[in-house]
Design an enzyme around this catalytic site. Structure first.
Site, mmCIF file in Angstrom:
data_model
loop_
_atom_site.group_PDB
_atom_site.id
_atom_site.type_symbol
_atom_site.label_atom_id
_atom_site.label_comp_id
_atom_site.label_asym_id
_atom_site.label_seq_id
_atom_site.Cartn_x
_atom_site.Cartn_y
_atom_site.Cartn_z
ATOM 1 N N SER A 8 -17.957 46.360 27.352
ATOM 2 C CA SER A 8 -17.267 47.631 27.591
ATOM 3 C C SER A 8 -17.639 48.131 28.984
ATOM 4 O O SER A 8 -18.798 48.462 29.248
ATOM 5 C CB SER A 8 -17.678 48.651 26.528
ATOM 6 O OG SER A 8 -17.226 49.917 26.926
ATOM 7 N N HIS A 33 -13.428 45.101 27.321
ATOM 8 C CA HIS A 33 -13.115 46.338 26.596
ATOM 9 C C HIS A 33 -13.026 47.491 27.591
ATOM 10 O O HIS A 33 -13.976 47.759 28.329
ATOM 11 C CB HIS A 33 -14.215 46.580 25.560
ATOM 12 C CG HIS A 33 -13.961 47.721 24.633
ATOM 13 N ND1 HIS A 33 -13.216 47.589 23.475
ATOM 14 C CD2 HIS A 33 -14.346 49.011 24.679
ATOM 15 C CE1 HIS A 33 -13.170 48.757 22.852
ATOM 16 N NE2 HIS A 33 -13.852 49.643 23.565
ATOM 17 N N ASP A 35 -12.330 51.481 28.032
ATOM 18 C CA ASP A 35 -12.297 52.756 27.305
ATOM 19 C C ASP A 35 -11.515 53.808 28.071
ATOM 20 O O ASP A 35 -11.907 54.211 29.163
ATOM 21 C CB ASP A 35 -13.726 53.260 27.090
ATOM 22 C CG ASP A 35 -14.459 52.450 26.032
ATOM 23 O OD1 ASP A 35 -13.885 52.241 24.952
ATOM 24 O OD2 ASP A 35 -15.609 52.032 26.295
ATOM 25 N N MET A 37 -10.285 57.631 28.066
ATOM 26 C CA MET A 37 -10.610 58.929 27.457
ATOM 27 C C MET A 37 -9.937 60.048 28.238
ATOM 28 O O MET A 37 -9.897 60.003 29.470
ATOM 29 C CB MET A 37 -12.123 59.153 27.482
ATOM 30 C CG MET A 37 -12.915 58.047 26.817
ATOM 31 S SD MET A 37 -14.681 58.439 26.791
ATOM 32 C CE MET A 37 -15.332 56.927 26.087
ATOM 33 N N HIS A 66 -8.820 50.524 24.796
ATOM 34 C CA HIS A 66 -9.143 51.416 23.683
ATOM 35 C C HIS A 66 -8.728 52.836 24.051
ATOM 36 O O HIS A 66 -9.369 53.474 24.880
ATOM 37 C CB HIS A 66 -10.667 51.298 23.437
ATOM 38 C CG HIS A 66 -11.191 52.143 22.338
ATOM 39 N ND1 HIS A 66 -12.556 52.306 22.112
ATOM 40 C CD2 HIS A 66 -10.577 52.892 21.386
ATOM 41 C CE1 HIS A 66 -12.737 53.101 21.078
ATOM 42 N NE2 HIS A 66 -11.558 53.476 20.626
ATOM 43 N N MET A 68 -8.632 56.445 23.567
ATOM 44 C CA MET A 68 -9.231 57.617 22.912
ATOM 45 C C MET A 68 -8.569 58.848 23.521
ATOM 46 O O MET A 68 -9.157 59.592 24.303
ATOM 47 C CB MET A 68 -10.747 57.614 23.132
ATOM 48 C CG MET A 68 -11.437 56.523 22.311
ATOM 49 S SD MET A 68 -13.083 56.133 22.914
ATOM 50 C CE MET A 68 -12.646 55.011 24.234
ATOM 51 N N MET A 139 -15.356 52.255 14.663
ATOM 52 C CA MET A 139 -16.318 52.952 15.531
ATOM 53 C C MET A 139 -17.630 53.168 14.784
ATOM 54 O O MET A 139 -17.643 53.698 13.674
ATOM 55 C CB MET A 139 -15.770 54.319 15.963
ATOM 56 C CG MET A 139 -14.572 54.284 16.883
ATOM 57 S SD MET A 139 -14.772 53.277 18.355
ATOM 58 C CE MET A 139 -16.174 54.053 19.151
ATOM 59 N N ASP A 172 -17.449 48.796 17.477
ATOM 60 C CA ASP A 172 -17.670 49.392 18.790
ATOM 61 C C ASP A 172 -18.617 50.589 18.688
ATOM 62 O O ASP A 172 -18.342 51.530 17.959
ATOM 63 C CB ASP A 172 -16.302 49.848 19.332
ATOM 64 C CG ASP A 172 -16.355 50.421 20.734
ATOM 65 O OD1 ASP A 172 -17.355 50.215 21.442
ATOM 66 O OD2 ASP A 172 -15.366 51.076 21.131
HETATM 67 C C1 DX5 Z 1 -17.523 54.848 22.972
HETATM 68 C C2 DX5 Z 1 -16.716 53.705 23.534
HETATM 69 C C3 DX5 Z 1 -17.474 52.436 23.486
HETATM 70 C C4 DX5 Z 1 -18.683 52.435 24.383
HETATM 71 C C5 DX5 Z 1 -19.696 51.496 23.844
HETATM 72 O O1 DX5 Z 1 -16.754 55.978 22.949
HETATM 73 O O2 DX5 Z 1 -15.533 53.521 22.822
HETATM 74 O O3 DX5 Z 1 -16.650 51.312 23.785
HETATM 75 O O4 DX5 Z 1 -18.377 52.074 25.707
HETATM 76 O O5 DX5 Z 1 -20.867 51.622 24.584
HETATM 77 P P1 DX5 Z 1 -22.276 51.205 23.962
HETATM 78 O O6 DX5 Z 1 -22.175 49.760 23.630
HETATM 79 O O7 DX5 Z 1 -23.248 51.501 25.057
HETATM 80 O O8 DX5 Z 1 -22.470 52.060 22.743
HETATM 81 ZN ZN ZN Z 2 -14.481 51.589 23.058
#
Ligand code: DX5
Ligand code: ZN
Length: 214
Positions: A8, A33, A35, A37, A66, A68, A139, A172
């Site tokens: 990620s 991956h 993320d 947001m 992903h 979010m 999650m 994740d």
């Molecule tokens: C959290 C993200 C994850 C995050 C994981 O909101 O969706 O993908 O980057 O990071 P670690 O592995 O450090 O928990």
């Molecule tokens: Zn994620």
């Protein structure tokens, strides 16, 4: 078959993002991956389609994006155009009907659809859409930040999902070689890991230690 590992990039050094991505690619990552947001669905803001497009230019790895975000349906086209290979929507921000429509559309474009659920969301919320999606992203932290601790109370939900679902299960949040093993024992096929990989000295060893959990 080994476990698929998706570093990620949230925990990468963003000032050297291209180099970091090439480093995990060389280190044997199976996919990347990403993320996304929006500061509404989660209390943090990261990146959008333009950066996914830039990432697409520096790697051949599949991009697992992903989302979010609120109203994910409004952004699907932009993320597909940017080069996403897999798009994950959250059941907390999309209706079951919309998931079905998005999934049908993405299939035609050769993009996989994932559904994700937050730690407090019960399995029953996604049960009705399992036939529509290619994979589920469970999650194991409340989304928003990297580096949080794995929530072991989510493990029974992974097991329950495994008993109903034959597709891929990704996990994740807070994944390392110990928590990853618990997730794999419960039925996970794919692990997204940020801080465990990017904070390690040896990316190859960190990635390998997760791939070997099965
Ligand atoms: C959290 C993200 C994850 C995050 C994981 O909101 O969706 O993908 O980057 O990071 P670690 O592995 O450090 O928990
Ligand atoms: Zn994620």
């Amino acid at each position: 078959m080994s476990i698929k590992v998706a570093p990620s990039i949230l925990s990468a050094d963003f000032s050297r993002l291209g180099e970091e991505i090439k480093a995990v690619e060389r280190a044997g990552a199976d996919l990347l991956h990403v993320d996304v947001m929006d500061g509404h669905f989660v209390p943090n803001i990261t990146l959008g389609p333009a950066i996914v497009g830039s990432i697409r230019k520096v790697t051949g790895l599949p991009l697992d994006v992903h989302l979010m975000i609120e109203n994910p349906g409004d952004f699907i086209d932009a993320f597909v155009k940017a080069g996403s290979d897999m798009l994950t929507l959250h059941i907390e921000s999309v209706s079951a009907g919309d998931i079905a429509a998005v999934s049908r559309k993405l299939k035609k474009q050769g993009v996989k659809t994932g559904i994700s659920l937050n730690p407090p969301t019960p399995f029953s919320e996604i049960k009705g859409v399992l036939n529509e999606v290619d994979f589920v992203l469970v999650m194991t932290v409340n989304p928003g930040f990297g580096g949080q601790s794995f929530m072991p109370e989510v493990i029974p939900k992974i097991r329950e999902l495994r008993s109903f679902f034959t597709g891929e299960i990704a996990v994740d949040g807070g994944i390392n070689d110990i928590t990853g093993k618990e997730a794999v024992s419960a039925g996970a096929d794919m692990l997204a890991a940020g801080s465990f990989i990017f904070n390690s000295i040896d990316y190859k060893q960190a990635i390998r230690s997760l791939q070997c959990l099965k």
